[in-house]
Each structure stands twice: as C-alpha cells, then as structure tokens.
Design an enzyme around this catalytic site. Structure first.
Site, PDB file in Angstrom:
ATOM      1  N   ARG A  65      46.681  37.029  32.965  1.00  0.00           N
ATOM      2  CA  ARG A  65      46.039  37.172  34.282  1.00  0.00           C
ATOM      3  C   ARG A  65      46.980  36.862  35.440  1.00  0.00           C
ATOM      4  O   ARG A  65      46.553  36.334  36.467  1.00  0.00           O
ATOM      5  CB  ARG A  65      44.802  36.260  34.383  1.00  0.00           C
ATOM      6  CG  ARG A  65      43.631  36.685  33.517  1.00  0.00           C
ATOM      7  CD  ARG A  65      42.796  37.755  34.202  1.00  0.00           C
ATOM      8  NE  ARG A  65      41.707  38.168  33.335  1.00  0.00           N
ATOM      9  CZ  ARG A  65      40.436  37.811  33.515  1.00  0.00           C
ATOM     10  NH1 ARG A  65      40.104  37.061  34.536  1.00  0.00           N
ATOM     11  NH2 ARG A  65      39.519  38.218  32.683  1.00  0.00           N
ATOM     12  N   TYR A  80      30.815  41.990  23.785  1.00  0.00           N
ATOM     13  CA  TYR A  80      30.329  42.298  25.137  1.00  0.00           C
ATOM     14  C   TYR A  80      29.368  43.481  25.116  1.00  0.00           C
ATOM     15  O   TYR A  80      28.368  43.492  25.839  1.00  0.00           O
ATOM     16  CB  TYR A  80      31.499  42.605  26.086  1.00  0.00           C
ATOM     17  CG  TYR A  80      32.236  41.369  26.555  1.00  0.00           C
ATOM     18  CD1 TYR A  80      31.712  40.566  27.577  1.00  0.00           C
ATOM     19  CD2 TYR A  80      33.438  40.980  25.995  1.00  0.00           C
ATOM     20  CE1 TYR A  80      32.369  39.427  28.009  1.00  0.00           C
ATOM     21  CE2 TYR A  80      34.105  39.841  26.419  1.00  0.00           C
ATOM     22  CZ  TYR A  80      33.566  39.066  27.426  1.00  0.00           C
ATOM     23  OH  TYR A  80      34.213  37.939  27.847  1.00  0.00           O
ATOM     24  N   ARG A 125      42.060  43.919  46.678  1.00  0.00           N
ATOM     25  CA  ARG A 125      40.736  43.958  46.039  1.00  0.00           C
ATOM     26  C   ARG A 125      39.630  44.164  47.077  1.00  0.00           C
ATOM     27  O   ARG A 125      38.655  44.874  46.819  1.00  0.00           O
ATOM     28  CB  ARG A 125      40.548  42.658  45.256  1.00  0.00           C
ATOM     29  CG  ARG A 125      39.196  42.389  44.678  1.00  0.00           C
ATOM     30  CD  ARG A 125      38.894  43.255  43.474  1.00  0.00           C
ATOM     31  NE  ARG A 125      37.559  42.925  43.010  1.00  0.00           N
ATOM     32  CZ  ARG A 125      36.441  43.340  43.580  1.00  0.00           C
ATOM     33  NH1 ARG A 125      36.492  44.148  44.633  1.00  0.00           N
ATOM     34  NH2 ARG A 125      35.272  42.982  43.099  1.00  0.00           N
TER      35      ARG A 125
END
Ligand code: CP3
Length: 339
Positions: free
Chosen positions: A24, A148, A37
């Site tokens: 990350r 998920y 973003r």
C-alpha cells in the site's frame, strides 16, 4: 547480474544491500494521493483510469528511495471482471453484489473489459520507471477474493464464507473459476510489463490446516505452475496472511512460489528459519511505522540483523495505514538503505 536489486534477491543472486518496498505504498497517507483521489468520483474510477492510476503508482517513488513500484489497482477488480460488481463506500470498504450466489454461480465468466485498463496502466508505468526499479503486478488469491464475493463486504470473521467451507461443490466451483481467471489476469499483466507478481491471500488465516491445503495451497500451486510454464523467469511472491509457521513451511514447499511475504504475527526467529529455504519479505508491524522513533529504529534493525545473511526484501507485515507520518517512512527507507 540484473541491475534491479529486488530481482537479484528474488533470484538468489548477490545484491547491494536490502531492497525495500511497502505494501500500500501508494495510498491515503500521501497528500498527493488524496489530491488525485478527490478528483475521481470513486476509488474504482481511479483504478480504471490508466493515466491517473499510473501517476498514483509513481507517487511514492518520487518521495522515497524504493526498489519497486506496485501497480495501483485492487484485488477485487477480478470480481467485477466476473460480472459481480463492487462498490467502495466511504468508511465502509467494499460492497459486492453477491446475488450471484443463489442464481448464476455457474455463469461466472472472466471478461476482460474494464480490467484491460490495468494492463494499460502497467504499460504507462513501465515506460516511465527508472531502470533500477522493478514493477510488481498482483492479484488476490482465490480464497481471499472468494471470501469477499461470498460475504459481500469486509468482515472480521467472514462467517458466511466459512459456511461455504461445508458446501464443497459450490466453493470448489467458485475457487476454480477464480483460479482460471487469475491466471489470465496475471499473464496479461506480465505481457504488459509486470516483472514480479505478488499474490495476496489476506484471509488465509481463517482456515485450519486441511482447509489451508485445499483452498490456499492447491489453487496457489495451480496459478504458479501455469505462470511458470510460459514465464519461468517472473518471480512470484506469496502472502498467505495469518498462516502459522507450520502452514507457511508447507506453503513454501508445495506451491513453487519464489518468495514468501510474512505478516507481523510471525516471530522474527521463525522468519529467519524460513529464509533458509526461500527469500523472505515483510514482518514489520504497520503500527510501529506509525509510532516511529526509537521503537521503529529498534524493530527495523532487529529485522535487518536477523535476516542479513540470506535473501531478504524489507517490507511491512501488512499494508501502510492512512495515518502513517511521511517522515517515518522516509526514516525507515533511510535506515534500510544505510544498513
Ligand atoms: O499501493 C499498493 O499496494 C497497490 C494498490 C493496492 C490497493 N489494494 C489499493 C487500495 C493493493 C495491492 C491492494 C490489495 C488489497 N485490496 C487487499 C490485499 C492486501 C490487504 O490489505 O490485505 C485487499 C484485502 C483489498 C480489498 C480492499 N481494498 C479493501 C478491504 C479496501 C477497504 C479498506 C481500506 O483500506 O480502505 C480497499 C480499498 C483500497 N485499496 C484503498 C487503496 C489505496 C483505499 C481506498 C481509497 O483511497 O478510497
């Protein structure tokens, strides 16, 4: 000798010092990431935008002396490529449209449509990457992506996914589809320019030894075997987060991966033992990077000292957290580079 230090370590060749990258490493702790973003509607829009995703991939390399870039994307894009849509809700994490569970589990088919943008990002990044920095492509491992998809969201215990362990046929079908799709996805990433592959199995720690063998080791081995047929020289790093030392040993021996990424629950001495068999990366707790100071220095040197006589890539035991001070990342990279 390859000029990329991280490739030397992965190929068990002499390297100049310990290479470092951080899971990350492109993300919310960087103001320049938050800036980009904020210009996109959603996190997924950013993942699917080759121009912006390339820019974000390169951001941490402009600040820190890192040895690798990891392509900016997410492990759940493959779910979308299978027709199961994903949304990332602010503060909630991913939400997946898991109605497929009841109806069309057998209709899931990998369509490279939006996911093609990831390959374009890889091409872009590859063109502007300094010669000494390697490019890492990645995917989630089938069990973690399946967790998920079944659960439909993040969860502490993935209790619905665990229920599926009892419905072997359904889970087998889902894992098989994911294994096949992941192979296509990763082959395309390699064709576009990825030089290293990392497989993220964030939820392998939910499984007992037998389940770990069936749902983590077997699919990982299938992916590694297939990639090695066409791309024998691309190193593959496996990250079965939460696996115990015994399971890690079996994983290393059975899957054919080239390097194992170690989480922060594993004792550094045990990591040293695993390093006698295979190159290792990871282990530093992301909270210690947040804390900085003396504890960061001590922890960093303990890892470096313990692993200095074998192949080692410095990394965290899990991804950088958004509240991490940039100064601490600078200090960490300096410590590793000056060791
Ligand atoms: O810099 C890099 O490491 C490359 C990009 C990357 C992201 N996710 C970007 C991201 C990588 C390699 C991942 C892997 C990933 N994604 C994993 C495996 C590693 C792990 O953390 O266990 C998992 C489980 C996911 C799924 C995922 N993505 C969740 C559960 C979340 C929400 C939680 C969170 O951290 O926000 C994400 C979102 C996500 N993926 C963000 C980023 C930068 C934050 C989203 C934002 O900026 O709004």
């Amino acid at each position: 000798m390859a000029t990329k230090n991280i490739l030397n370590v992965l190929n068990r060749k002499p390297s100049e010092g310990t290479p470092i990258w951080l899971m990350r490493q492109a993300g919310r702790y960087l103001p320049e990431y938050r800036e980009i973003r904020s210009k996109t509607e959603s996190f997924l829009d950013l993942c699917y935008n080759p121009k912006l995703a390339s820019e974000v991939t390169l951001q941490p390399l402009k600040r820190f002396n890192l040895d690798a870039a990891i392509i900016f994307a997410d492990i759940l894009l493959i779910s979308e490529a299978l027709g199961v849509s994903v949304k990332f809700l602010e503060g909630e994490g991913p939400v997946l449209d898991n109605g497929f569970l009841d109806n069309n589990l057998y209709d899931l088919k990998f369509k490279d449509d939006k996911i093609n943008n990831v390959y374009e990002t890889i091409l872009n990044v590859k063109n502007s990457l300094p010669k000494n920095i390697a490019l890492i492509g990645f995917a989630g491992s089938p069990w973690t992506v399946a967790s998920y998809m079944i659960e439909g969201k993040s969860s502490k215990d993935f209790s619905n996914a665990k229920k599926w362990l009892k419905t072997q046929d359904k889970l087998s079908k889902l894992i098989d589809v994911l294994t096949e799709s992941t192979i296509i996805y990763l082959e395309n990433q390699i064709k576009a320019g990825a030089e290293i592959i990392q497989l993220f199995d964030s939820w392998s720690g939910l499984l007992n030894n037998n389940e770990f063998k069936k749902w983590v080791i077997d699919p990982t081995k299938a992916i590694v075997d297939q990639l090695k047929k066409n791309y024998p020289n691309i190193p593959i790093i496996g990250f079965p987060r939460g696996a115990c030392v015994e399971d890690l040993s079996i994983y290393i021996n059975k899957t054919g991966i080239n390097c194992v990424s170690i989480d922060y629950n594993i004792n550094i001495k045990d990591m040293g033992k695993l390093q006698r068999v295979i190159p290792v990366q990871g282990n530093l707790h992301p909270n210690i990077l947040i804390e900085g100071g003396d504890n960061l220095r001590k922890s960093c040197f303990k890892i470096l000292e313990t692993l200095k006589n074998g192949p080692h890539i410095f990394n965290l035991g899990h991804g950088i957290l958004p509240q991490t001070p940039i100064k601490n990342v600078e200090n960490l990279v300096d410590m590793v580079k000056n060791f």
